[in-house]
Each structure stands twice: as C-alpha cells, then as structure tokens.
Design a protein around this motif. Structure first.
Motif, short mmCIF file in Angstrom:
data_model
loop_
_atom_site.label_atom_id
_atom_site.label_comp_id
_atom_site.label_asym_id
_atom_site.label_seq_id
_atom_site.Cartn_x
_atom_site.Cartn_y
_atom_site.Cartn_z
N SER A 152 0.68 -1.34 0.13
CA SER A 152 0.01 0.02 -0.06
C SER A 152 0.98 1.27 -0.01
N LEU A 153 1.77 1.18 0.63
CA LEU A 153 2.89 2.39 0.65
C LEU A 153 3.49 2.59 -0.96
N LEU A 165 1.94 1.91 -3.51
CA LEU A 165 0.81 2.10 -4.28
C LEU A 165 0.56 3.80 -4.11
N LEU A 166 0.63 4.15 -2.98
CA LEU A 166 0.63 5.71 -2.61
C LEU A 166 1.64 6.38 -3.54
N LEU A 181 -5.95 9.03 -9.90
CA LEU A 181 -6.56 7.55 -9.86
C LEU A 181 -7.47 7.22 -8.61
N LEU A 182 -7.02 7.76 -7.57
CA LEU A 182 -7.64 7.35 -6.30
C LEU A 182 -9.04 7.81 -6.24
N PHE A 217 -5.08 -1.09 -11.58
CA PHE A 217 -3.93 -1.10 -10.73
C PHE A 217 -3.24 -2.31 -11.16
N ARG A 274 -0.62 -6.09 5.51
CA ARG A 274 -0.05 -5.09 4.78
C ARG A 274 1.28 -4.55 5.91
N SER A 291 -8.00 -3.73 0.42
CA SER A 291 -7.31 -2.53 0.70
C SER A 291 -7.29 -1.81 -0.54
N LEU A 292 -7.02 -2.25 -1.62
CA LEU A 292 -6.80 -1.44 -2.78
C LEU A 292 -8.20 -0.83 -3.28
N MET A 300 -9.56 2.08 -1.35
CA MET A 300 -9.00 3.65 -1.55
C MET A 300 -9.76 4.05 -2.65
N LEU A 301 -10.26 3.66 -3.47
CA LEU A 301 -10.68 4.08 -4.65
C LEU A 301 -12.32 4.52 -4.52
N ALA A 302 -12.28 5.77 -4.24
CA ALA A 302 -13.66 6.43 -3.80
C ALA A 302 -14.64 6.37 -4.91
N THR A 318 1.74 1.39 7.15
CA THR A 318 1.91 2.76 6.40
C THR A 318 1.46 3.97 6.97
#
Lengths: 80, 539
Positions: free
Chosen positions: A35-36, A38-39, A53-54, A62, B88, B242-243, B246-248, B499
C-alpha cells in the motif's frame, strides 16, 4: 518516452528497487507493490499527468503498468 | 436459546437460511453459508487434532478473502481465539505480536510465504496452515519439522464433534498501537463480542435481506460489527480489499451495483467518496444505514452527506477497541448551515452505561468537562500479557457514593454533557491521535525513530487535516556527527510500522524545541509544521 516507460522506470527505481517490474507484470496481487508503494505510484501519476486515480480509478486499473497507462490516457480523454 | 459464542451465532444463522445463499464475497471469490460452515468446521478439526483449543491464540495472517473468514470462524469453532495480523504491515511488527501472544497455530497465505520462514524462527506453533500452491510452499524453505497443512486440505476435512465454546472464552485479540513502542493486545471474550453484536442486530433491525460492506481490515475493530452482525443474521457480506477500499468512485459504484444496505467505514473514505462527486450522482437508493466511526467527521462534509442521502440513517458510533462501541448518535435530518462544531458522539448504547468524572474523581453533569467512563457488556476483559495496564484502565466502578458493582473502563476521552443529554467530544488526554481512522500512539512512532542508530531524539507531530484527521510528520535530532537522510528514516519506519504510521515528512533539527520548563514543546513543533504546510500549499 511513453507513459508505460515512465511508469516502469519510476516503479523499478523508487518502489521495487529489488528486481524492478515489467510492463505486464502484476503489481498488487504479486505482492511486489504494497500500500505504501501504491501511494508512491499514485503520487507520481498525479504529479506527472495531473490524474487522480484514487478518486476515479477502478481496481482493474492497478493490475499492471499497462493497465495504469490506459487508465491515465482514459482520464486525460485520450484513446486508451 | 441464544447463541453462546460468535461462532455459534453464525452457525445458528446459517441453519436458518438456505445453504446455497451467498454469505461472503469479494471481487474474486464467493462462498455460500453451507460452504462457510463446513469449511470452518474443517479448519476447526485440523486445529483440534493438533491440540489447539480453548484459551489458545491463532494468528490469522491472510488477505481479506472469504477463505480468511473461514479461518477466523474455524479458529473460534475449535474453541481458540483469533488474532488478526495486518497483512500490509511489516512482518517484523506481526512477529512482535506473535511473540507477545504465543501463537498455538498460524493460518497464512501465499503473499506471506516470502517472510514466513523468518517469521516462524524461534516460535513453536503446533500447526501452520498455509493457503498457497504446493511448489510455492516447497520453494519457501520453511523449517522441516513444522506441522504444516495446506488450507485446501484443512477445509476439506470432515467435521468432528468439538467441545461447545463457552461465552467467557477468549474470542479474539485486536492489537492496537501502544504508547511504549510495542502494540498492545485488547482481549474480547465471546460474551463481550456477542453483547456488542446483539446490540447492533437489535437496535438496527438487521435481517437476512441486508447486504453489508466490510471496508475495515480484520485487525481493526470496525470489522467486528461487519462480520458478526451480518453473518450472525444470515445477511450477505461484501469484503472490500485494501486497494478497492481506497478507490472512492469505485466504492460508490460498488454500493449501487451490489445493492448494499449497510455501510460502515471511517469518515475519511466517505469524504473522498463525496469529493469524487459520486454519492450525489448515484443517490445510493438501497442503502438504509450508514455507520461511521474512528475519527471526527468534518461538519461541512457531513452536512453534504446528510443532504445527499436524506433517507439513510447516519450513525456516529463511538468507542475505542476496548469498548467495541460505547456511545452512538443518529445524525439529525438537517445540520444547520452555521454549525462548524463536530457533531455529537451521542448517548450510551442501550445496554451500556457511561458517566463523566472530573479531575477530582467526581461525577459531573451537564456543561462540565471531564473524562468519559464506560461500563457494561461491550467491555474488553483486559490487555493480553499486561496485567498492570489492565488493572490501571479497567477498574472497579470509581464513582463515590455508588453501590454499583462491576468494572468500568476509562476511555481517556475528554467530553462534555450537552443539555440534550448527548456528549460532545473534546479531545484526548494523552498522545493518541487518529489518522484515516486508525488509532496511533505517537510514542510508538517515536520509539521506532529513536531506535535508528543515527537518531538521538524524535517527536512525532500530528498536523490536523480536514480530510484524513491528522497527517503524521516527525521532528528528529541526529546524534553528534550524523547526517541522517529523511527518506532513509522513512524507509526505516516502514520496516517496523504500518503505512498509516510512517511519518509523511521528517525534519532534521539541530536541537529539540523545549518549553520553559524543559519539556518538549509539542505545540511549538506543531505550529512550525503548520506554517511549513501552509507555505508549501501557497506555492
């Protein structure tokens, strides 16, 4: 340089320095990008291409460098 | 008869719905109620045969999938408690938890294989169940004497008669950030898990027709209601990775497409969903309940959400992991335009009791500030392996002139009772902060940074942020002659911290800012960081 090249270079240099990635390699499900990471990638995309893209992306975007590049083109109104 | 355990609750609910009904699904897989129960019983048989049972702890180190839920339920069916590890998080942090907890068994999956060998060194679990391809397991070079079984083999086992699970038995341990540098384990029994779950089921009239979201990771306490209020009612549960989480825009689409009826998440993701402009556009007609918890919801965005979803019950659920939830508040139909103060945290849940004590330990009433205390069925039974901390926070009812029995928990939250009987949240009395809904003890970050050989002193600073609650940054002083690189320090942090706890920026200072009394001046550091952030934003 194509978006694919830029992304592959950035991810291989800053996110997955051990081994790098190829254009078609699975990023998340392979466990290479966490996840880090990915950010970091999302930050790079926002900075380079002005695409968030978020807020607009779907999980399929992705999967790999290739799908990310298509999503960036689509968000910029170019043909994917 | 009412279920005596969380496992029993789900098993009983499964008996009331068709076995072909979908219990859980995610983007890649799904599982029916019939499969859920039989595969959980297979896991339970495998654990039981290895001597894992009542009072034992089983580490669940897996991605959030239907199989992971089978592992969790199988653990409880065997009589043991599950301890979800953040898949994670750096494996070293998970290893710290494993050492603290003393796992009798570990259930892991393929992405964990690369570090599983190192993770297991010096641990002696009686069973390790791994969900991975056979050649991947062989290539992982795990210790040769390990009692290893594949997940596929365990779930295919026939069910065996198992001792009934008792309400007082350990059900799960959730590790949260600890101020001294190591995570602390919050213990819940089936009794406390059921008290909370039953309250959610009854208060919000959950039925088998409901479709729940599961946005929070399983090591986060929001998952308790997601898992058991849904599966314990015969409803269906959509796991969100988790991916995906995050995708609103994707999430809003997901609610619409899956006809979701109950959503639960931290406010920050809801703010992103609003900002993506999708909630207003899609209207979410199937949604009937939206819970949020974990952090303060910024009032302007909550007002926007209220307007966008006029027919949805919006509820602020409040309480630390130690209490599951202790108070809740239903957002009214309108929020006045001029209101900027955060909305209330509400009143005690119907089966709980709360009160406010001032510094002198006296109960205070309307208008006075004090610390919130909670009593009742939802309370944890203590911290794992830490009787001293348990005794300090879970104490006999401290109210003077009270004949009340039982233990009470000091939440450490400053509140004020409003004239309408609801509590207003004022802040924390320690260094615990929230970022993206996650609970963070600044001391844990500081301890990791100070553990770096080039660092003399480190202070983590939470910079308030309207979207994520707080952005974590850090100020450090280097040891004499050292010139640490902030990026390397961040990399050091990400080896030990999840993270959301890694400081976004780190400044190297000549010396630490001090108050006139010689204490670290956290307020000055915060002001400096805020002006730096403001300058950067203005550029």
């Amino acid at each position: 340089m194509s978006i694919e090249n830029d992304l592959t270079e950035f991810i291989s240099r800053d996110v997955v320095p051990e081994g790098g990635v190829t254009e078609t390699e699975l990023l998340i499900s392979s466990g290479k990008v966490d996840s880090l990471g990915l950010l970091q990638i999302l930050g790079f995309i926002e900075q380079q291409y002005g695409v968030t893209l978020l807020t607009s992306g779907s999980p399929k975007d992705f999967e790999s460098v290739q799908t990310l590049a298509s999503a960036i083109r689509k968000a910029r109104g170019e043909s994917a | 008869m009412k279920a005596q355990s969380l496992w029993g609750l789900v098993r009983d609910a499964a008996g009331r719905v068709p076995s072909s009904k979908t219990a859980i699904w995610n983007a890649d897989a799904s599982c029916t109620y019939g499969e859920l129960i039989s595969r959980a019983q297979g896991i339970a048989a495998s654990l039981h045969e290895a001597g894992v049972g009542r009072g034992d702890r089983v580490g669940i180190w897996k991605d959030k999938t239907p199989n992971c839920v089978q592992a969790i339920l199988g653990t409880m069916a065997a009589g043991a408690a599950y301890v979800p590890l953040d898949p994670r998080a750096p494996w070293r942090r998970c290893r710290t938890i494993a050492e603290d907890c003393g796992f009798a068994a570990i259930i892991a999956d393929q992405p964990r294989l690369a570090s599983l060998g190192e993770f297991l060194q010096g641990l002696s679990p009686r069973k390790v169940i791994v969900e991975a391809a056979e050649d991947a397991i062989t290539a992982a070079h795990l210790p040769p004497d390990l009692a290893l079984e594949s997940f596929a083999s365990a779930v295919a086992r026939k069910s065996i008669p198992l001792p009934e699970v008792h309400p007082e038995d350990l059900a799960y341990i959730l590790y949260t950030s600890g101020s001294t540098g190591t995570p602390k384990g919050v213990i819940h029994t089936h009794l406390s898990g059921l008290a909370f779950t039953n309250w959610v089921q009854d208060r919000f009239a959950i039925t088998p027709d409901d479709i729940f979201s599961s946005h929070a990771p399983f090591h986060f306490d929001l998952s308790i209601s997601d898992l058991y209020a849904s599966l314990g009612s015969g409803a269906s549960l959509r796991l969100i990775s988790s991916l995906e989480g995050m995708l609103a825009a994707h999430l809003v689409k997901l609610i619409t497409e899956t006809k979701m009826t109950v959503w639960y998440s931290v406010p920050s993701i809801l703010v992103s969903m609003l900002n993506a402009g999708e909630i207003e556009k899609q209207g979410l007609p199937t949604l009937r309940i939206l819970f949020f918890a974990g952090e303060v919801f910024p009032t302007p965005q909550l007002r926007r959400l209220r307007r966008a979803l006029p027919n949805v019950g919006l509820f602020n659920l409040f309480g630390p992991t130690e209490t599951n939830v202790c108070t809740y508040y239903e957002v009214p139909p309108t929020i006045p335009e001029d209101r900027t103060a955060p909305i209330s945290i509400g009143k005690a849940c119907e089966h709980m009791e709360t009160f406010v004590l001032n510094d002198a330990g006296e109960v205070v009433g309307e208008g006075a500030e004090g610390v919130l205390w909670a009593k009742g069925g939802n309370l944890m039974s203590g911290y794992w392996n830490d009787p001293k901390r348990t005794a300090a926070t879970l104490v006999p009812d401290p109210r003077k002139d009270s004949n009340a029995n039982g233990l009470a928990y000091c939440t450490g939250d400053f509140v004020k009772l409003q004239p309408d009987g609801n509590y207003e949240f004022l802040g924390r009395r320690d260094h615990m902060v929230k970022s993206r809904g996650f609970r963070i003890e600044l001391g844990e970050i500081e301890s990791v940074l100070s553990g770096h050989p080039e660092i003399l002193e480190a202070i983590a600073v939470p910079v308030p942020d309207p979207e994520v609650g707080n952005r974590i940054v850090a100020s450090v002083v280097a040891r004499a002659g050292q010139k640490p690189d902030p990026n390397q320090l961040r990399a050091h942090c990400s080896r030990f911290l999840p993270t959301y706890m890694v400081p976004e920026q780190i400044e190297i200072r000549e010396s630490m800012a001090l108050t006139s009394t010689g204490k670290t001046d956290r307020q000055l550091l915060l002001r400096e960081w805020q002006s730096r952030v403001a300058t950067a934003a203005a550029k």
